[in-house]
Scaffold this motif. Structure first.
Motif, PDB file in Angstrom:
ATOM      1  N   ILE A 192       0.840  -1.204   0.000  1.00  0.00           N
ATOM      2  CA  ILE A 192       0.000   0.000   0.000  1.00  0.00           C
ATOM      3  C   ILE A 192       0.872   1.250   0.000  1.00  0.00           C
ATOM      4  CG2 ILE A 192      -1.683   1.333   1.341  1.00  0.00           C
ATOM      5  CD1 ILE A 192      -2.770  -1.375   2.375  1.00  0.00           C
ATOM      6  N   ARG A 193       1.909   1.226   0.822  1.00  0.00           N
ATOM      7  CA  ARG A 193       2.803   2.383   0.923  1.00  0.00           C
ATOM      8  C   ARG A 193       3.526   2.663  -0.393  1.00  0.00           C
ATOM      9  NH1 ARG A 193       3.795   6.215   4.505  1.00  0.00           N
ATOM     10  NH2 ARG A 193       6.033   5.835   4.476  1.00  0.00           N
ATOM     11  N   SER A 194       3.825   1.605  -1.131  1.00  0.00           N
ATOM     12  CA  SER A 194       4.622   1.781  -2.350  1.00  0.00           C
ATOM     13  C   SER A 194       3.777   1.970  -3.605  1.00  0.00           C
ATOM     14  CB  SER A 194       5.551   0.578  -2.543  1.00  0.00           C
ATOM     15  OG  SER A 194       4.806  -0.624  -2.673  1.00  0.00           O
ATOM     16  N   THR A 195       2.452   1.888  -3.474  1.00  0.00           N
ATOM     17  CA  THR A 195       1.610   2.027  -4.660  1.00  0.00           C
ATOM     18  C   THR A 195       1.583   3.473  -5.145  1.00  0.00           C
ATOM     19  OG1 THR A 195      -0.572   1.585  -5.602  1.00  0.00           O
ATOM     20  CG2 THR A 195      -0.519   2.434  -3.354  1.00  0.00           C
ATOM     21  N   SER A 196       1.528   3.619  -6.437  1.00  0.00           N
ATOM     22  CA  SER A 196       1.458   4.966  -7.018  1.00  0.00           C
ATOM     23  C   SER A 196       0.034   5.323  -7.423  1.00  0.00           C
ATOM     24  CB  SER A 196       2.374   5.056  -8.249  1.00  0.00           C
ATOM     25  OG  SER A 196       2.008   4.079  -9.216  1.00  0.00           O
ATOM     26  N   SER A 197      -0.856   4.340  -7.395  1.00  0.00           N
ATOM     27  CA  SER A 197      -2.241   4.592  -7.792  1.00  0.00           C
ATOM     28  C   SER A 197      -3.050   5.135  -6.622  1.00  0.00           C
ATOM     29  CB  SER A 197      -2.886   3.302  -8.311  1.00  0.00           C
ATOM     30  OG  SER A 197      -2.907   2.316  -7.289  1.00  0.00           O
ATOM     31  N   ALA A 198      -4.050   5.916  -6.938  1.00  0.00           N
ATOM     32  CA  ALA A 198      -4.910   6.488  -5.901  1.00  0.00           C
ATOM     33  C   ALA A 198      -5.832   5.412  -5.337  1.00  0.00           C
ATOM     34  CB  ALA A 198      -5.732   7.629  -6.485  1.00  0.00           C
ATOM     35  N   ILE A 199      -6.085   5.499  -4.045  1.00  0.00           N
ATOM     36  CA  ILE A 199      -6.985   4.550  -3.389  1.00  0.00           C
ATOM     37  C   ILE A 199      -8.345   5.222  -3.265  1.00  0.00           C
ATOM     38  CG2 ILE A 199      -7.397   3.158  -1.332  1.00  0.00           C
ATOM     39  CD1 ILE A 199      -4.370   3.261  -0.820  1.00  0.00           C
ATOM     40  N   PRO A 200      -9.339   4.754  -4.002  1.00  0.00           N
ATOM     41  CA  PRO A 200     -10.636   5.441  -4.029  1.00  0.00           C
ATOM     42  C   PRO A 200     -11.382   5.352  -2.702  1.00  0.00           C
ATOM     43  CG  PRO A 200     -10.772   3.350  -5.184  1.00  0.00           C
ATOM     44  CD  PRO A 200      -9.328   3.557  -4.856  1.00  0.00           C
TER      45      PRO A 200
END
Length: 302
Positions: A192-200
């Motif tokens: 989760i910390r490394s994701t670049s996508s937005a969390i809706p």
């Protein structure tokens, strides 16, 4: 003491027991107080187990009464990776018998009341002494570690808050997949910390499910780094009781849970971490394990 520091391959009993003494000598800050090499060699005419026993009584506990002693009266010896003794090419029943002896000595020598051993590892107390002619390792208290509950996982919110507007909801959905299993919980937090996508917002459940399936479940054998799932797989398939383990596990998968009867196979299955015992029943530990080690996986290996 991390027993893996002492080693398990090409180690003689004398080296192993002296290695324990060295770790105790070093950890309790006795390097300048005791010449361990001289002390150990002077007692070369007795067994290594008896030497370790005397070291505990004369050095560890004996130091308590020294006027210049800077150590606290209470001594707690934490022994990690205790299951690594199973890989030694000689039995260490005497070692666990020595720990039991230290416990029993409390009724004779009050100094032993200041000594506590805590053993950590993937093992059951009954499995530590393998010689069935001896008294089982039936002292102390086994502590069953459980997964993080939601209130125990609250410190993780600090890292999640930077990625989502409602970190509590995200954490709850994460735990719904891991059931608080520490390694998996922290691994997914790292994803989760490394994701670049937005969390809706309001779609946290769907987003977490997609993350878990793509990063953990799909192609799990190649994605399992650091190794975790493959360790569980190997503990099941490489066990001498693998047929029995798989049969019990198949029943759990088919029925959702089975009543525990505390058989040796059940204990080994519990040690693998694949299942947990709750309210007298065995069930799969979490949804991730359930998705990977499913009925199809069982059928492939039965």
């Amino acid at each position: 003491i991390d027993l893996t520091r002492i080693g398990s391959e090409n180690v003689t009993p004398d080296q192993w027991y002296k290695g324990l003494a060295v770790e105790l000598w070093r950890s309790f800050g006795l390097l300048r107080k005791v010449n361990l090499k001289k002390w150990w060699n002077e007692r070369g005419d007795i067994s290594t187990v008896q030497r370790l026993s005397q070291f505990i009584e004369e050095v560890l506990l004996g130091e308590v009464d020294q006027p210049d002693n800077s150590l606290p009266n209470k001594r707690v010896v934490f022994i990690d990776e205790v299951d690594s003794v199973l890989g030694l090419n000689f039995p260490v029943n005497d070692f666990f018998a020595l720990i039991r002896s230290c416990y029993n000595q409390r009724t004779i020598n009050r100094d032993y009341g200041n000594l506590t051993f805590a053993l950590f590892g993937v093992a059951t107390p009954s499995g530590l002494i393998t010689d069935h002619q001896r008294t089982p390792f039936n002292i102390g208290q086994a502590i069953q570690l459980e997964g993080f509950k939601e209130h125990e996982a609250q410190p993780l919110l600090q890292g999640l808050a930077e990625k989502v507007t409602n970190p509590q909801t995200l954490l709850k959905e994460l735990l719904a997949w891991t059931s608080g299993q520490p390694f998996l919980t922290q691994k997914i937090c790292q994803f989760i910390r490394s994701t670049s996508s937005a969390i809706p917002t309001n779609d946290e459940a769907e987003w977490i499910e997609n993350l878990v399936r793509t990063k953990v479940i799909e192609n799990w054998e190649s994605q399992d780094e650091p190794e975790h799932l493959r360790t569980i797989r190997d503990r099941i398939l490489e066990s001498k009781q693998s047929v029995g383990l798989l049969e019990i596990y198949r029943q759990i998968v088919d029925q959702g849970e089975v009543v525990a009867v505390d058989s040796p196979e059940e204990k080994e299955l519990l040690l693998s971490g694949l299942v947990v015992k709750q309210q007298g029943c065995l069930r799969v530990n979490n949804r991730i394990y359930e998705s990977i080690f499913d009925r199809s996986w069982v059928e492939q290996h039965v």
